[in-house]
Design an enzyme around this catalytic site. Structure first.
Site, PDB file in Angstrom:
ATOM      1  N   GLU A 129       0.863  -1.199   0.000  1.00 13.40           N
ATOM      2  CA  GLU A 129       0.000   0.000   0.000  1.00 13.40           C
ATOM      3  C   GLU A 129       0.888   1.235   0.000  1.00 13.40           C
ATOM      4  O   GLU A 129       0.650   2.202  -0.709  1.00 13.40           O
ATOM      5  CB  GLU A 129      -0.895  -0.048   1.236  1.00 13.40           C
ATOM      6  CG  GLU A 129      -1.807   1.148   1.367  1.00 13.40           C
ATOM      7  CD  GLU A 129      -2.372   1.311   2.766  1.00 13.40           C
ATOM      8  OE1 GLU A 129      -2.002   0.552   3.682  1.00 13.40           O
ATOM      9  OE2 GLU A 129      -3.189   2.225   2.928  1.00 13.40           O
ATOM     10  N   HIS A 130       1.907   1.220   0.898  1.00 15.82           N
ATOM     11  CA  HIS A 130       2.860   2.348   0.977  1.00 15.82           C
ATOM     12  C   HIS A 130       4.261   1.780   0.774  1.00 15.82           C
ATOM     13  O   HIS A 130       4.629   0.809   1.425  1.00 15.82           O
ATOM     14  CB  HIS A 130       2.820   2.999   2.354  1.00 15.82           C
ATOM     15  CG  HIS A 130       1.458   3.464   2.764  1.00 15.82           C
ATOM     16  ND1 HIS A 130       0.649   2.730   3.596  1.00 15.82           N
ATOM     17  CD2 HIS A 130       0.746   4.564   2.443  1.00 15.82           C
ATOM     18  CE1 HIS A 130      -0.481   3.376   3.797  1.00 15.82           C
ATOM     19  NE2 HIS A 130      -0.454   4.484   3.105  1.00 15.82           N
ATOM     20  N   ASP A 142      -0.410  10.306   4.737  1.00 20.52           N
ATOM     21  CA  ASP A 142      -1.614   9.966   5.515  1.00 20.52           C
ATOM     22  C   ASP A 142      -2.453  11.198   5.784  1.00 20.52           C
ATOM     23  O   ASP A 142      -3.672  11.132   5.818  1.00 20.52           O
ATOM     24  CB  ASP A 142      -1.211   9.354   6.867  1.00 20.52           C
ATOM     25  CG  ASP A 142      -0.728   7.924   6.707  1.00 20.52           C
ATOM     26  OD1 ASP A 142      -0.173   7.385   7.686  1.00 20.52           O
ATOM     27  OD2 ASP A 142      -0.893   7.355   5.624  1.00 20.52           O
TER      28      ASP A 142
END
Ligand SMILES: NC(=O)c1ccc[n+]([C@@H]2O[C@H](COP(=O)([O-])OP(=O)(O)OC[C@H]3O[C@@H](n4cnc5c(N)ncnc54)[C@H](O)[C@@H]3O)[C@@H](O)[C@H]2O)c1
Ligand SMILES: N[C@H](CO)Cc1c[nH]c[nH+]1
Ligand SMILES: [Zn+2]
Length: 437
Positions: A330-331, A364
Site C-alpha cells: 500500500e505504501h 496519511d
C-alpha cells in the site's frame, strides 16, 4: 520480527509472505455475510442493534444532522482546525490538478470521437472509527467527491461511545464534525463496519442506497465491500494498513523504525515490512523499534503488528525491488541515497515516499496525495482513490456522410465475419440511403 534472506526464499515462500495471511478469512466472511443479510432484512433496526453489539453505543437516532455537526465542530481546538484547513488545501489542489479536459479525435476523416466526464450522482463514503477515528479519511474522500461534483454524498462512520469523547461531543469527535462542516456535508450516519457498507449498498429506511462505495476499513468493512459488488461499485479493497521500507546503508534506523511503527499502530493486522541490503541496518532498526515501542500509547497494538511482520535481507537493490513489486505494498518508502534510479523499477505500489526525509505520515494527512489505497496485493491492479474515481467517462462518436462512407465497408465486413447481419444492415441501410438533399 522474523528476518529472511532473500536468496534463501523459495517462490512459494515469497508467495506466502506476500499473501499477508494473518487471520482466518473464512470466519470474517461468514460473519460479514450474516451482517449483510440482517441489514437487508431488518434495515434500520439491524443498524441500531449492531451499534449496540459492536460499538457498545445505544443510539437514539442513526445520524447527526447539520446543526449537530456544527455544534460539535465548534469545540475543535484552533490549532487542529488550522491543521485540517492546511491539509484540505493541499488535498484539494492535488485532486483539482487531476481534472483534465480531453480533446476530440478524428480517428479517420469524418469520424470524430471524444470522452466527457460525468460525476457519479450518489456516492457513499466510509470513514473508519474503530481503533481510531480518522477525520483525515473524511478529507481524502469528500474532497475529490466535491471536486467531481457528486450530487449526493452519504457519509458513514462508527458511533463513538461517550467514554472516547471529551464532554459535550455527541457520538463523533470534533475533528470529524469539522471536516463535515468544511466539506458542506449536512448529515453523518453513525454506522460502522460491514453494516455501514450493507446499508449504503442496499439502502435502509434511513440510509439512501448509493451507486459506489468508497473508503478504507478493517477486515469486516473490506470484506463487506468485496461482497456487495454485485449490487454497487466500490473504489477498491482498502483494508488493514501496510508499509514496506526499502533501505540501503545510508538509511537512518530510527526513521525506519518510526515509519514501521506508524503503520503498525493502525491495527494488530497491519503489515510493517523492512527490505534492506544491509544486515546492520536491519539489526539497528529492530533495536530502534523496541526503544520507540516502549513509549507508544498504542504499543500493544503495534507490537502485535510488528510480530506479524518481517524483514528481508536483499543482496542488492534490484532484489529488494523485485520483492517489493511482488508484495505490492500500500505504501512504499525508498530510504535510499539514490532513490531516483529506483523509480522506473517500481511496478506495484499504492503510494511512494522518496528519500530519508519523507515519512509516510505526510501522505496519511497532508501532502495532498490520497491515503485511501489498495492493500492485500491489490496495488497490482488498482490505483488509490483519485478525482477520476468519482467520475464516469462517457464516450461519444459522430459520423458525417464522409465518415460513414469511409468506415462503412470496414464495419460491414467485420459484422459479417461475426455472423451478425443486423449489425451489418444498420450500416448498409444508411450507405444505400439517398437523402433528398
Ligand atoms: N487502506 C487504506 O487506505 C486505509 C486507510 C486508513 C485506514 N486503513 C485501515 O482501516 C482500518 C480501520 O479499522 P478500525 O477497526 O479501526 O475501524 P473501522 O471503522 O474500519 O471498523 C470498526 C467497525 O468494525 C466493526 N466491528 C468491529 N469488530 C467487529 C466484529 N468482531 N465483528 C463484526 N464487526 C466488527 C464495528 O462495527 C466497528 O464500528 C485499519 O486496519 C487501518 O489500517 C486503511
Ligand atoms: N496510513 C493509513 C492508510 O493505510 C492512513 C491514515 C489515516 N490516518 C493515519 N493514517
Ligand atoms: Zn497511517
Amino acid at each position: 520480527m522474523k528476518i529472511y534472506n532473500y536468496t534463501d526464499l523459495s517462490k512459494s515462500k515469497i508467495e506466502e509472505l506476500c499473501s499477508r495471511q494473518i487471520e482466518d478469512d473464512k470466519l470474517v466472511e461468514s460473519r460479514v455475510a450474516d451482517i449483510i443479510k440482517s441489514v437487508k432484512t431488518d434495515g434500520d433496526k439491524a443498524l441500531f442493534d449492531f451499534a449496540k453489539t459492536f460499538d457498545k453505543v445505544e443510539l437514539e437516532k442513526l445520524f447527526l444532522d447539520g446543526e449537530e455537526l456544527k455544534t460539535i465542530a465548534a469545540t475543535i481546538p484552533a490549532e487542529a482546525k488550522k491543521a485540517i484547513d492546511i491539509a484540505y488545501e493541499n488535498i484539494k489542489n492535488f485532486h483539482l490538478s487531476q481534472l483534465n479536459k480531453e480533446d476530440k479525435i478524428e480517428t479517420m476523416p469524418g469520424v470524430v470521437c471524444w470522452r466527457e466526464s460525468r460525476a457519479i450522482e450518489k456516492v457513499g463514503l466510509y470513514i473508519p472509527g474503530g481503533t481510531a477515528v480518522l477525520p483525515s479519511t473524511f478529507l481524502m474522500l469528500a474532497t475529490p467527491a466535491r471536486i467531481a461534483g457528486c450530487k449526493e454524498i452519504i457519509v458513514c462512520s462508527p458511533p463513538q461511545s461517550d467514554a472516547r469523547l471529551p464532554d459535550g461531543q455527541g457520538k463523533t469527535n470534533c475533528y470529524l464534525a469539522y471536516c463535515a462542516v468544511l466539506l458542506g456535508i449536512e448529515k453523518v450516519f453513525l454506522i460502522g463496519g460491514a453494516q455501514a457498507v450493507a446499508a449504503m449498498a442496499f439502502g435502509t429506511e434511513s440510509v439512501p442506497q448509493v451507486y459506489k462505495i468508497f473508503g478504507p476499513g478493517n477486515r469486516y468493512v473490506t470484506t463487506a465491500k468485496t461482497m456487495v459488488q454485485n449490487k454497487v461499485a466500490i473504489d477498491m479493497p482498502a483494508g488493514p494498513s501496510e508499509v514496506l521500507v526499502i533501505a540501503d546503508e545510508t538509511a537512518n534506523p530510527s526513521f525506519i523504525a518510526a515509519d514501521l511503527l506508524a503503520q503498525a499502530e493502525h491495527g494488530t493486522d497491519s503489515q510493517a515490512i523492512l527490505v534492506s541490503t544491509s544486515n546492520h541496518i536491519i539489526t539497528e532498526t529492530l533495536k530502534e523499534i523496541d526503544n520507540q515501542l516502549a513509549i507508544l500509547p498504542r504499543k500493544d497494538i503495534a507490537a502485535k503488528a510488528i510480530a506479524n511482520s518481517y524483514a528481508v535481507l536483499a543482496k542488492n537493490l534490484d532484489e529488494a525491488m523485485q520483492f517489493s513489486n511482488e508484495y505490492a505494498p500500500e505504501h512504499l518508502i525508498l530510504a535510499t541515497e539514490n532513490f531516483e534510479s529506483l523509480i522506473p523499477l517500481i511496478i506495484n505500489a499504492g503510494s511512494v515516499f522518496l528519500g530519508n526525509l519523507t515519512p509516510e505520515s505526510v501522505g496519511d494527512y497532508a501532502s495532498g496525495t490520497n491515503h485511501t489505497l489498495p492493500t492485500s496485493g491489490f496495488a497490482k491492479a488498482y490505483s488509490g482513490v483519485s478525482t477520476d474515481a468519482f467520475l464516469k467517462k462517457i464516450t461519444f462518436q459522430h459520423l458525417s456522410r464522409e465518415g460513414l462512407n469511409n468506415i462503412g465497408a470496414t464495419v460491414e465486413i467485420l459484422a459479417a465475419a461475426e455472423g451478425l447481419e443486423a449489425h451489418k444492415n444498420a450500416v448498409s441501410i444508411r450507405l444505400n440511403f439517398e437523402s433528398e438533399d
